[in-house]
Design an enzyme around this catalytic site. Structure first.
Site, PDB file in Angstrom:
ATOM      1  N   GLY A 218      37.435  40.292   9.829  1.00  0.00           N
ATOM      2  CA  GLY A 218      36.864  39.128  10.486  1.00  0.00           C
ATOM      3  C   GLY A 218      37.236  39.105  11.963  1.00  0.00           C
ATOM      4  N   SER A 219      37.395  37.909  12.487  1.00  0.00           N
ATOM      5  CA  SER A 219      37.499  37.749  13.939  1.00  0.00           C
ATOM      6  C   SER A 219      38.795  38.257  14.554  1.00  0.00           C
ATOM      7  CB  SER A 219      37.301  36.282  14.309  1.00  0.00           C
ATOM      8  OG  SER A 219      35.965  35.889  14.068  1.00  0.00           O
ATOM      9  N   VAL A 220      39.826  38.574  13.758  1.00  0.00           N
ATOM     10  CA  VAL A 220      41.006  39.188  14.383  1.00  0.00           C
ATOM     11  C   VAL A 220      40.637  40.523  15.025  1.00  0.00           C
ATOM     12  CG1 VAL A 220      42.706  38.038  12.908  1.00  0.00           C
ATOM     13  CG2 VAL A 220      41.766  40.251  12.206  1.00  0.00           C
ATOM     14  N   PHE A 221      39.538  41.118  14.567  1.00  0.00           N
ATOM     15  CA  PHE A 221      39.126  42.408  15.115  1.00  0.00           C
ATOM     16  C   PHE A 221      38.481  42.269  16.488  1.00  0.00           C
ATOM     17  CE2 PHE A 221      37.362  46.772  14.788  1.00  0.00           C
ATOM     18  CZ  PHE A 221      38.480  47.394  14.264  1.00  0.00           C
ATOM     19  N   LYS A 222      38.194  41.036  16.892  1.00  0.00           N
ATOM     20  CA  LYS A 222      37.653  40.828  18.233  1.00  0.00           C
ATOM     21  C   LYS A 222      38.643  41.244  19.308  1.00  0.00           C
ATOM     22  CE  LYS A 222      34.547  37.132  16.755  1.00  0.00           C
ATOM     23  NZ  LYS A 222      34.358  35.670  16.613  1.00  0.00           N
TER      24      LYS A 222
END
Length: 485
Positions: A218-222
């Site tokens: 999810g968004s931690v990969f941003k």
């Protein structure tokens, strides 16, 4: 000699030769491999005749052998069984070593490692009782306890690292199990416990921190996508990106929406820093397509994604897809589609940012000790890669600080301490609540700990889960334990 007898003699000679070669092969070439097989009961019986080495955390045994009154002589015990179950693993007479350090460092713990050769010779000459080597771990007992307590029985995992060395400070996988259930000398009870654990749908024997079915981040990969943007030289933290409520994806009728259904800023525009702060899907989806698959994949690799690691347990490699069209790339840039990671990998991403862009190789064993606790070997921290340069790491740190100060990660705030972080809410199956994520480090200006937390299916919050609500408080508890707040 007539022909039939001559042919028979040749056959008999060939049979003797085959027997000689096979027995030589087994006794000399395959001896070590056969001896180290976990199901070799003769080897297990031999190792039970001497004391197995301890596994120590802060000098306190979390796995040790105590004298037994039966034929096995020694019983393996785990004083804090469930708390360290996925770190220690188990040492079973029925099933052999498994699940953690008991398997990964079996040769040292059993005393059979080549590293202990001269120690064994010395023991023989002096008449000293032989014993296995002990392992002193990098685990911080305060961080381990805080992680376990903060998970509150929810499924998932927590990993904490020292960003400057790669030392693993905490590694918790939920649900845990009690290794002692598998180390009893009562064979029937062990087999019953084994069947129960393996039939449990929550898979307590799986170390979710480093393996099992990997998670979409999810968004931690941003953080990785932002790093790729900064590394390209075309973007800074103040670069303005499109941030509409929905991003029109090419080659498909589907759009990429923001979770709240709103644009990320006035006139559908947002800075890169603000996009990370509020976790703007459309901005990062657009950014991923602009950067291209090659740059995205290369940046992921610089953080260690795709590498095979041993800590010394084997870590399942994280991955990003190799073949990506634009819609798939947009989804991957926000940590969805087929991106899959371990919590350890996510902690390594934060640790790399915290350590001026340098990713250190993670490790769990600080030192190997003899039976009288003399040091035989010590870990030497080693660099894996330079994910970003120091200036880019500084920009990422400022962006991640904004996430915690005013963005989606406020629940990770620590009084008097600057915290950098990123939340994530990862969709993974139709009809199921999303996984909740948080990753970050503290203090942001002098990092001592980097952490990653994943809570499966939203944990206690279920469909109402978000990384900032569910995972960030867990990460906060672990960071506080390490820095002494």
């Amino acid at each position: 000699m007539n022909a039939p007898i001559r042919r028979l003699s040749i056959v008999v000679a060939m049979l003797f030769t085959t027997l000689l070669v096979s027995s030589t092969w087994i006794q000399f070439v395959q001896a070590k491999e056969l001896q180290e097989r976990p199901d070799n009961r003769r080897t297990l019986l031999a190792t039970y005749a001497r004391e197995r080495g301890q596994i120590l955390v802060g000098g306190t045994p979390v796995a040790r052998s105590v004298p037994s009154n039966d034929e096995l002589k020694w019983l393996r015990t785990y004083p804090q069984g469930e708390l360290y179950s996925h770190v220690t693993g188990y040492y079973s007479f029925v099933y052999g070593p498994g699940g953690g350090l008991e398997a990964a460092e079996n040769a040292l713990l059993s005393g059979q490692s080549d590293k202990l050769f001269y120690r064994r010779v010395s023991d023989m000459l002096t008449g000293r009782k032989q014993a296995g080597a002990s392992l002193e771990l990098t685990i911080d007992p305060r961080a381990q306890a805080a992680a376990s307590e903060a998970m509150q029985g929810q499924r998932g995992a927590v990993v904490a690292l020292d960003p400057t060395t790669g030392a693993i400070l905490a590694m918790v996988s939920n649900p845990p199990y009690d290794p002692a259930d598998l180390t009893s000398h009562d064979t029937k009870k062990v087999e019953e416990a084994w069947d129960t654990l393996n039939s449990d749908p929550t898979r307590p024997l799986v170390n979710r921190a480093i393996g099992g079915n990997l998670y979409p981040p999810g968004s931690v990969f941003k953080v990785v996508t932002a790093a790729a943007a900064l590394s390209s030289g075309d973007y800074t933290e103040e670069s303005v990106l499109p941030g509409p409520a929905k991003l029109d994806l090419p080659q498909t009728v589907r759009d990429l929406p923001n979770s709240n259904g709103l644009p990320c800023g006035p006139d559908n525009k947002v800075t890169l820093k603000r996009a990370l702060e509020i976790s703007c899907n459309t901005a990062f989806g657009w950014l991923g397509m602009e950067l291209g698959a090659e740059a995205f994949q290369a940046q992921s690799a610089k953080f260690g994604i795709g590498d095979s690691l041993q800590i010394p347990m084997r870590v399942t490699p994280s991955s990003v897809p190799q073949e990506l069209n634009d819609p798939q790339l947009a989804q991957s840039a926000i940590g969805q589609y087929d991106v899959r990671v371990t919590p350890l990998q996510v902690a390594m991403i934060s640790a790399g940012v915290a350590n001026n862009g340098v990713v250190m190789k993670p490790y769990l064993v600080e030192s190997v000790l003899s039976s009288d606790l003399d040091t035989i070997d010590e870990a030497e921290p080693s660099q894996m890669s330079q994910a970003v340069d120091a200036e880019q790491a500084g920009a990422l740190t400022r962006m991640m600080e904004a996430v915690v100060e005013t963005g989606t990660g406020k629940a990770a705030q620590i009084d008097g301490v600057s915290v950098a972080g990123k939340t994530g809410t990862a969709q993974h199956a139709v009809g199921k609540p999303p996984h909740a994520w948080f990753t970050g480090f503290a203090p942001a200006d002098d990092p001592k700990v980097a952490v990653a937390v994943v809570v499966e299916d939203g944990g206690n919050a279920g469909s109402e889960a978000a990384g900032g609500r569910v995972a960030a408080p867990i990460a906060k508890a672990v960071m506080e334990a390490v820095i002494g707040k």
